[in-house]
Design an enzyme around this catalytic site. Sequence first.
Site, PDB file in Angstrom:
ATOM      1  N   VAL A  11     -12.689 165.549  89.446  1.00 59.53           N
ATOM      2  CA  VAL A  11     -11.674 165.683  90.498  1.00 59.53           C
ATOM      3  C   VAL A  11     -11.379 167.152  90.784  1.00 59.53           C
ATOM      4  O   VAL A  11     -11.419 167.604  91.932  1.00 59.53           O
ATOM      5  CB  VAL A  11     -10.384 164.930  90.083  1.00 59.53           C
ATOM      6  CG1 VAL A  11      -9.232 165.255  91.018  1.00 59.53           C
ATOM      7  CG2 VAL A  11     -10.643 163.439  90.070  1.00 59.53           C
ATOM      8  N   LEU A 160     -11.029 159.927  95.564  1.00 55.39           N
ATOM      9  CA  LEU A 160     -12.471 160.116  95.786  1.00 55.39           C
ATOM     10  C   LEU A 160     -13.315 159.168  94.930  1.00 55.39           C
ATOM     11  O   LEU A 160     -13.005 158.910  93.779  1.00 55.39           O
ATOM     12  CB  LEU A 160     -12.881 161.564  95.501  1.00 55.39           C
ATOM     13  CG  LEU A 160     -12.769 162.146  94.098  1.00 55.39           C
ATOM     14  CD1 LEU A 160     -13.933 161.732  93.215  1.00 55.39           C
ATOM     15  CD2 LEU A 160     -12.736 163.655  94.203  1.00 55.39           C
ATOM     16  N   GLU A 162     -16.755 158.603  92.932  1.00 59.83           N
ATOM     17  CA  GLU A 162     -17.845 159.416  92.391  1.00 59.83           C
ATOM     18  C   GLU A 162     -19.148 159.034  93.076  1.00 59.83           C
ATOM     19  O   GLU A 162     -19.347 157.895  93.488  1.00 59.83           O
ATOM     20  CB  GLU A 162     -17.951 159.222  90.875  1.00 59.83           C
ATOM     21  CG  GLU A 162     -16.851 159.983  90.170  1.00 59.83           C
ATOM     22  CD  GLU A 162     -16.972 159.926  88.650  1.00 59.83           C
ATOM     23  OE1 GLU A 162     -18.089 159.815  88.136  1.00 59.83           O
ATOM     24  OE2 GLU A 162     -15.917 160.011  88.008  1.00 59.83           O
ATOM     25  N   LYS A 215      -1.526 154.896  94.317  1.00 59.04           N
ATOM     26  CA  LYS A 215      -2.800 155.070  93.616  1.00 59.04           C
ATOM     27  C   LYS A 215      -3.094 153.859  92.718  1.00 59.04           C
ATOM     28  O   LYS A 215      -4.194 153.324  92.701  1.00 59.04           O
ATOM     29  CB  LYS A 215      -2.763 156.364  92.796  1.00 59.04           C
ATOM     30  CG  LYS A 215      -3.978 156.580  91.935  1.00 59.04           C
ATOM     31  CD  LYS A 215      -5.257 156.794  92.728  1.00 59.04           C
ATOM     32  CE  LYS A 215      -6.466 156.712  91.825  1.00 59.04           C
ATOM     33  NZ  LYS A 215      -7.722 156.868  92.528  1.00 59.04           N
ATOM     34  N   ASN A 219      -6.175 151.183  93.410  1.00 59.97           N
ATOM     35  CA  ASN A 219      -7.283 151.053  92.455  1.00 59.97           C
ATOM     36  C   ASN A 219      -7.370 149.653  91.861  1.00 59.97           C
ATOM     37  O   ASN A 219      -8.456 149.115  91.689  1.00 59.97           O
ATOM     38  CB  ASN A 219      -7.113 152.071  91.314  1.00 59.97           C
ATOM     39  CG  ASN A 219      -8.228 153.090  91.354  1.00 59.97           C
ATOM     40  OD1 ASN A 219      -8.911 153.218  92.363  1.00 59.97           O
ATOM     41  ND2 ASN A 219      -8.424 153.816  90.274  1.00 59.97           N
ATOM     42  N   TYR A 264     -19.543 141.691  96.247  1.00 58.88           N
ATOM     43  CA  TYR A 264     -20.858 141.568  95.626  1.00 58.88           C
ATOM     44  C   TYR A 264     -20.641 141.149  94.184  1.00 58.88           C
ATOM     45  O   TYR A 264     -19.535 141.298  93.649  1.00 58.88           O
ATOM     46  CB  TYR A 264     -21.636 142.890  95.686  1.00 58.88           C
ATOM     47  CG  TYR A 264     -20.848 144.095  95.233  1.00 58.88           C
ATOM     48  CD1 TYR A 264     -20.310 144.983  96.152  1.00 58.88           C
ATOM     49  CD2 TYR A 264     -20.621 144.334  93.875  1.00 58.88           C
ATOM     50  CE1 TYR A 264     -19.569 146.078  95.746  1.00 58.88           C
ATOM     51  CE2 TYR A 264     -19.887 145.435  93.464  1.00 58.88           C
ATOM     52  CZ  TYR A 264     -19.360 146.301  94.405  1.00 58.88           C
ATOM     53  OH  TYR A 264     -18.617 147.382  94.001  1.00 58.88           O
ATOM     54  N   GLY A 270     -17.800 150.075  86.182  1.00 61.90           N
ATOM     55  CA  GLY A 270     -17.462 151.056  85.142  1.00 61.90           C
ATOM     56  C   GLY A 270     -16.739 152.235  85.749  1.00 61.90           C
ATOM     57  O   GLY A 270     -16.051 152.115  86.752  1.00 61.90           O
ATOM     58  N   CYS A 273     -11.992 155.286  85.818  1.00 61.17           N
ATOM     59  CA  CYS A 273     -10.675 154.969  86.401  1.00 61.17           C
ATOM     60  C   CYS A 273     -10.262 153.503  86.361  1.00 61.17           C
ATOM     61  O   CYS A 273      -9.165 153.191  85.921  1.00 61.17           O
ATOM     62  CB  CYS A 273     -10.634 155.452  87.838  1.00 61.17           C
ATOM     63  SG  CYS A 273     -10.709 157.240  87.948  1.00 61.17           S
ATOM     64  N   LYS A 276      -8.954 152.023  82.951  1.00 60.92           N
ATOM     65  CA  LYS A 276      -7.743 152.665  82.415  1.00 60.92           C
ATOM     66  C   LYS A 276      -6.554 152.483  83.357  1.00 60.92           C
ATOM     67  O   LYS A 276      -5.424 152.293  82.910  1.00 60.92           O
ATOM     68  CB  LYS A 276      -8.017 154.134  82.106  1.00 60.92           C
ATOM     69  CG  LYS A 276      -7.540 155.126  83.112  1.00 60.92           C
ATOM     70  CD  LYS A 276      -7.742 156.546  82.688  1.00 60.92           C
ATOM     71  CE  LYS A 276      -7.927 157.467  83.885  1.00 60.92           C
ATOM     72  NZ  LYS A 276      -6.876 157.457  84.888  1.00 60.92           N
TER      73      LYS A 276
END
Length: 455
Positions: A11, A160, A162, A215, A219, A264, A270, A273, A276
Amino acid sequence: MKIIVVGTGFVGLTHAAVLSESGHKVYAYDIDKEKIDAYNSGKREKIERYVHEPGLASIIQDTLNRYLFFVDNIEDIIEGTQAIFLCLPTPPNLDGSTDLSYYKNAVHLLGERLAKRTDQERVVLINKSTVPVGTARMLQGILDEHAVPNFGVASNPEFLPEGDAVERSRKPDRIVVGADTEKDFAILRRTYSRFVNHVRISYIETTPETAESIKYVANTLLLTYISFWNGVGARLGETLDNLDMEDLKRGVTSDSRISKWGSYVSNGAGGSCFGKDIQSLIYQLRSRHQPTELLEQVYHINEFQKKYLVDRAINEAGFNFNNKTVALLGLAFKKQTNDMRDSSSLVVVERLLSHGVKSIRAYDPLATEEAKHYFDPNKNSLFDKISYHDSVHSALEGSDALFITTDWEEFRALADTIQDSVKPPYLVIDGRRMIVNYRSLIVAGYTYLAVGSKL
Ligand SMILES: NC(=O)c1ccc[n+]([C@@H]2O[C@H](COP(=O)([O-])OP(=O)(O)OC[C@H]3O[C@@H](n4cnc5c(N)ncnc54)[C@H](O)[C@@H]3O)[C@@H](O)[C@H]2O)c1
């Protein structure tokens, strides 16, 4: 503007680089001196050893020592700084709560130094890490303890993904800023001037608590989509005759109300983020005595997906892993990254070793060096059984089965490579439904076991 970014992992490094493209003077600080030296070298391979994101090394090379500076000492750069972004690790504790020790250490150090600065201009400390609701207030408390003058705190969570970090930081869907005062909102508007009033980007100003919550909700909703398809779609596909998974997806997601993203089936999501963050939200809600069944199921379905294909291979395909050689295709948690945090491959390796495989021949286009740290034979002698290869072809040599764990595009065309390299009887375990022409394998006598399909 003069901006400090604290923490130069995925980040922080991406954020610092993209901010430096806007013409801000950005000082990126990290306690890891080796990382700072690698970034300061300007050498692509050294930078990418730490963070491998398309386009990132090029920005660093373009702006290094003109707009972007890497430092391992915060002392000399504090004066005249208007914004300090905190991009620090927030790993989970065993009970699911968030370990804020990195945060507290960094903020105490900053507090001491900010208290002594001579310029006294307004400075805002901004949480970019994913932190429990209330962390901006905690930050404020620590800075008050140090009697820091003229400061504000803000929450500006990072979204963002990865593998696409640079592109999505340059063109984000939204910028969320939670702050308390107009002065602090104004500093953030200057920081992000190219995104404010943008026709396509939602620039949202709100309270710190709302920003922090956005956030977590975002997520965990993304993981819920993934777990919904894994918990429902995969279960249907693996037990019903004649179910076509691709048609099922197309039929369902043709409804504009239903997300195509996450629709899908896979061997689990994995990355550092999802796992956790959902555990942290469960903990935060439990602390407020709220029910958390939905989130718990979402988490468990995702963890189950990472491990159950080995059991299907044994129970459905009748494969005995004992003393067999398995080619492991993919180590990173997803394509386009070398990041292996919480990757399904970690679980698969553990399961294969526990079933007594003779050897694991691994291939990943980017994550081999990373994998050598995770599978260090000094930590566990069983990791001696893992060898690393520079092509699919080489990994397949002498193997009895293969396991696809990552969605690297090059795995789509594997049917031919498999037929050139290994002969049936041979088991193909496709954890990502990558092999487009899998029917040719079945016709040629290979056993093809895919997530979301009956054998
Ligand atoms: N990785 C992602 O895709 C992603 C996406 C969105 C949000 N986040 C959140 O952003 C935060 C950071 O994630 P990351 O993946 O960049 O972590 P990371 O582990 O890759 O990077 C953290 C960096 O902080 C440095 N550091 C630790 N303590 C420090 C200190 N006291 N002072 C200075 N530097 C220090 C470490 O050396 C490391 O370089 C986490 O809260 C994460 O949940 C991550």
